[in-house]
Design an enzyme around this catalytic site. Sequence first.
Site, short mmCIF file in Angstrom:
data_model
loop_
_atom_site.label_atom_id
_atom_site.label_comp_id
_atom_site.label_asym_id
_atom_site.label_seq_id
_atom_site.Cartn_x
_atom_site.Cartn_y
_atom_site.Cartn_z
N SER A 1 0.85 -1.20 0.00
CA SER A 1 0.00 0.00 0.00
C SER A 1 0.88 1.24 0.00
CB SER A 1 -0.89 0.04 1.24
OG SER A 1 -1.92 -0.89 1.13
N THR A 2 1.99 1.16 0.73
CA THR A 2 2.87 2.32 0.83
C THR A 2 3.21 2.89 -0.55
OG1 THR A 2 3.83 1.41 2.86
CG2 THR A 2 5.09 3.13 1.74
N GLU B 1 -5.89 18.22 3.70
CA GLU B 1 -6.82 17.09 3.58
C GLU B 1 -7.91 17.24 4.64
OE1 GLU B 1 -4.87 13.27 3.34
OE2 GLU B 1 -3.71 13.91 1.61
N HIS C 1 -12.66 4.81 1.72
CA HIS C 1 -12.30 6.08 1.09
C HIS C 1 -13.45 6.50 0.19
CE1 HIS C 1 -10.06 9.23 -0.87
NE2 HIS C 1 -9.03 9.02 -0.07
N ARG D 1 -13.72 11.63 6.67
CA ARG D 1 -13.86 10.66 5.58
C ARG D 1 -15.10 9.79 5.70
NH1 ARG D 1 -8.10 8.11 4.10
NH2 ARG D 1 -7.67 10.20 3.34
N HIS E 1 -10.51 0.96 2.39
CA HIS E 1 -9.23 1.64 2.21
C HIS E 1 -8.23 1.35 3.32
CE1 HIS E 1 -6.57 4.78 0.80
NE2 HIS E 1 -6.65 5.43 1.94
N ARG F 1 -9.36 7.02 11.22
CA ARG F 1 -8.02 7.59 11.05
C ARG F 1 -8.09 8.96 10.40
NH1 ARG F 1 -4.25 7.28 6.51
NH2 ARG F 1 -6.00 6.29 5.47
N LEU G 1 1.11 6.83 7.15
CA LEU G 1 2.53 6.75 6.78
C LEU G 1 3.37 7.18 7.97
CD1 LEU G 1 2.42 8.16 3.13
CD2 LEU G 1 2.71 5.79 3.82
P1 FAD Z 1 2.00 -1.94 3.46
O1 FAD Z 1 2.63 -0.76 2.87
O2 FAD Z 1 0.68 -2.37 2.95
O3 FAD Z 1 3.01 -3.16 3.26
C1 FAD Z 1 2.62 -4.46 3.62
C2 FAD Z 1 3.71 -5.41 3.16
O4 FAD Z 1 3.50 -6.70 3.70
C3 FAD Z 1 3.78 -5.59 1.66
O5 FAD Z 1 5.13 -5.60 1.30
C4 FAD Z 1 3.17 -6.98 1.44
O6 FAD Z 1 3.62 -7.63 0.29
C5 FAD Z 1 3.64 -7.69 2.68
N1 FAD Z 1 2.84 -8.83 3.09
C6 FAD Z 1 1.51 -8.88 3.35
N2 FAD Z 1 1.17 -10.12 3.73
C7 FAD Z 1 2.30 -10.86 3.70
C8 FAD Z 1 2.58 -12.22 3.96
N3 FAD Z 1 1.64 -13.08 4.37
N4 FAD Z 1 3.86 -12.66 3.79
C9 FAD Z 1 4.84 -11.81 3.38
N5 FAD Z 1 4.62 -10.51 3.13
C10 FAD Z 1 3.36 -10.06 3.29
N6 FAD Z 1 -1.68 6.81 4.09
C11 FAD Z 1 -1.13 8.03 4.34
O7 FAD Z 1 -0.72 8.29 5.47
N7 FAD Z 1 -1.04 8.94 3.34
C12 FAD Z 1 -1.46 8.69 2.07
O8 FAD Z 1 -1.34 9.54 1.20
C13 FAD Z 1 -2.04 7.43 1.79
N8 FAD Z 1 -2.51 7.13 0.55
C14 FAD Z 1 -2.93 5.86 0.29
C15 FAD Z 1 -3.30 5.52 -1.01
C16 FAD Z 1 -3.67 4.22 -1.30
C17 FAD Z 1 -4.06 3.86 -2.71
C18 FAD Z 1 -3.70 3.24 -0.28
C19 FAD Z 1 -4.09 1.83 -0.58
C20 FAD Z 1 -3.37 3.59 1.02
C21 FAD Z 1 -2.98 4.89 1.31
N9 FAD Z 1 -2.62 5.26 2.60
C22 FAD Z 1 -2.10 6.49 2.84
C23 FAD Z 1 -2.54 4.25 3.65
C24 FAD Z 1 -1.07 3.82 3.79
O9 FAD Z 1 -0.49 3.77 2.51
C25 FAD Z 1 -0.93 2.49 4.46
O10 FAD Z 1 -1.68 2.43 5.64
C26 FAD Z 1 0.54 2.25 4.82
O11 FAD Z 1 1.34 2.41 3.68
C27 FAD Z 1 0.70 0.86 5.38
O12 FAD Z 1 2.06 0.60 5.51
P2 FAD Z 1 2.52 -0.78 6.07
O13 FAD Z 1 4.01 -0.79 6.02
O14 FAD Z 1 1.87 -1.06 7.35
O15 FAD Z 1 1.91 -1.86 5.03
C1 SIN Z 2 -5.51 10.16 -0.03
O1 SIN Z 2 -4.55 10.63 -0.65
O2 SIN Z 2 -6.68 10.52 -0.13
C2 SIN Z 2 -5.23 9.05 0.90
C3 SIN Z 2 -4.69 9.60 2.14
C4 SIN Z 2 -4.81 8.60 3.23
O3 SIN Z 2 -5.38 7.53 3.07
O4 SIN Z 2 -4.34 8.93 4.32
#
Ligand code: FAD
Ligand code: SIN
Length: 516
Positions: A40-41, A111, A228, A274, A335, A370, A376
């Site tokens: 997602s990141t 936002e 979202h 949201r 989302h 949230r 992030l």
């Molecule tokens: P992720 O970034 O989701 O990473 C999870 C990782 O775990 C991935 O590498 C995946 O492959 C791995 N994984 C999962 N299951 C397994 C498994 N069983 N075995 C091995 N690996 C596995 N948040 C903000 O703060 N600002 C934003 O602008 C924003 N925009 C967004 C836009 C979109 C389209 C989306 C979907 C989300 C957005 N968010 C935003 C939310 C934010 O991106 C996520 O909450 C955050 O990136 C999550 O980070 P994370 O490291 O916890 O997980």
């Molecule tokens: C967005 O850019 O609208 C996503 C932001 C977020 O999920 O925090």
Amino acid sequence: MHETDFIVIGSGIAGLRAAVELGRAGSVLILTKDELTESSTKYAQGGVAVALSDDDEIALHFEDTLRAGAGLCDPEAVRVLVQEGPQYVRELMEWGCRFDRVGDRLEFGKEAAHSRRRIVHAQGDATGREIVRTLLERVRELPRVRILPHAFALRLLVREGQCEGVQYVDMRARTSHTVHARAVILATGGAGHIYAQTTNPDVVTGEGMAMAYEVGALLADMEFVQFHPTALHQEGAPRFLLSEALRGEGGVLRNRFGERFMLRYHEQAELAPRDVVARAIVSELHRTQAECVYLDLTHLPANVLRERFPRIYETCWRYGLDMTREWIPVSPAAHYFMGGVRTDLEGWTGIAGLFAAGEVSCTGVHGANRLASNSLLEGLVFGARAARRALSTPSPSISATWPGLSPEEALIDQVIAERIRTLMWDAVGLIRHGDALRLAVDELEKLRAAASTLATRHMATVAWLVARAALFREESRGAHFRTDFPIPDDARWRCHSLQHCERGIFTHPIGTEVFS
Ligand code: FAD
Ligand code: SIN
């Protein structure tokens, strides 16, 4: 069988930030399900919320986060997030992360539900990509960190309250492996793909939550799923996100008759929280018998839109839509998961040697809803904190051998998966009711029992945990809305929900220690 000091599962912001910390002190294995940049990141658009602008204050970020969380945030967790956030964002910039600037000053986006312009972003709307690039560069400088892509983690090895390692399937070689470690950090992200409609990439199916539940970790606040409001709604196109920052810059929502309906629902109109915007859209869809509403940006200068949102502009263009000249069809999609594996403020799950950080975890930061762009930041702050605590974990004495894992366990039964996604969208979505939730819980229990592989069972488990928590909470609050209990009930429900594989589901007071 292999051995390493630390295992990190997941290569999003939380996992990579944790690995940077761990890799300075020991050997680290990062297991990640797909290509190492897939998460997602990588798709994050809007940016990172952080109190760094001249007219902002940490206290304001704190208040905005609490307000969005609708009475369910743990204040101490929020304090850690907003106070430590600036130092981690500065550190990211020192490591080469290029956030957008006006002259030599950071440019801050706006936002929903933020009282200040507070969102730092990169290449307009490609913030996540820039963060992943920066962190990966850092990780690659550490010789003791090894990254294993296409490694699907399926089982945590926990015996007598001690985590000893992980079992995973190498998806390319179709082989299974057991790895032992001093500590494991779950950073597997959320679970968007238990819903038929989601903004999340395919890798986000919730195994981290299910694996932790199976070995006795506590799962908190699973009923709170953020939808979202504005995912692209176009035949043949993915549910691509149209960032809230577009509304922050002046975009408005219109129904099929061209009416700017948000003015009728909330004084902050398109910049209301949201959950309010998402539910208003659903209500408008019913009222006007339509399948989507429209994001209207046509009154904004075309060159500004193209420069500030280049990726969104190009994606819309690819699907035949020119956002500078026509309204973009949108509707809500799952989302973000506010709930997850309950941790303390250092990412500890209550099981020796097992930590969680990022979206898979529930630190109490987000409460019932949230605040945009806080996740992030959470991944950075709590990824680092969990890693630092993991460093002090002593090596476990590996008890006995573990039964092997068949590579077949990584296969998903598509019939069951499709049923789960549809059921979750229809009965455990934006608008819920006890009757439908009860039926969903029953069916999900049966699907869980019928699952013939671990990967399928994990998906059913997470869905069941969400549905059970949604049925349990007999009120409406934040992202959880029930038509049979439409108002918040502070006297009974101003508390977290917790689930445990043996103790069932129960409540826990806000802001108090979970692990004593
Ligand atoms: P992720 O970034 O989701 O990473 C999870 C990782 O775990 C991935 O590498 C995946 O492959 C791995 N994984 C999962 N299951 C397994 C498994 N069983 N075995 C091995 N690996 C596995 N948040 C903000 O703060 N600002 C934003 O602008 C924003 N925009 C967004 C836009 C979109 C389209 C989306 C979907 C989300 C957005 N968010 C935003 C939310 C934010 O991106 C996520 O909450 C955050 O990136 C999550 O980070 P994370 O490291 O916890 O997980
Ligand atoms: C967005 O850019 O609208 C996503 C932001 C977020 O999920 O925090």
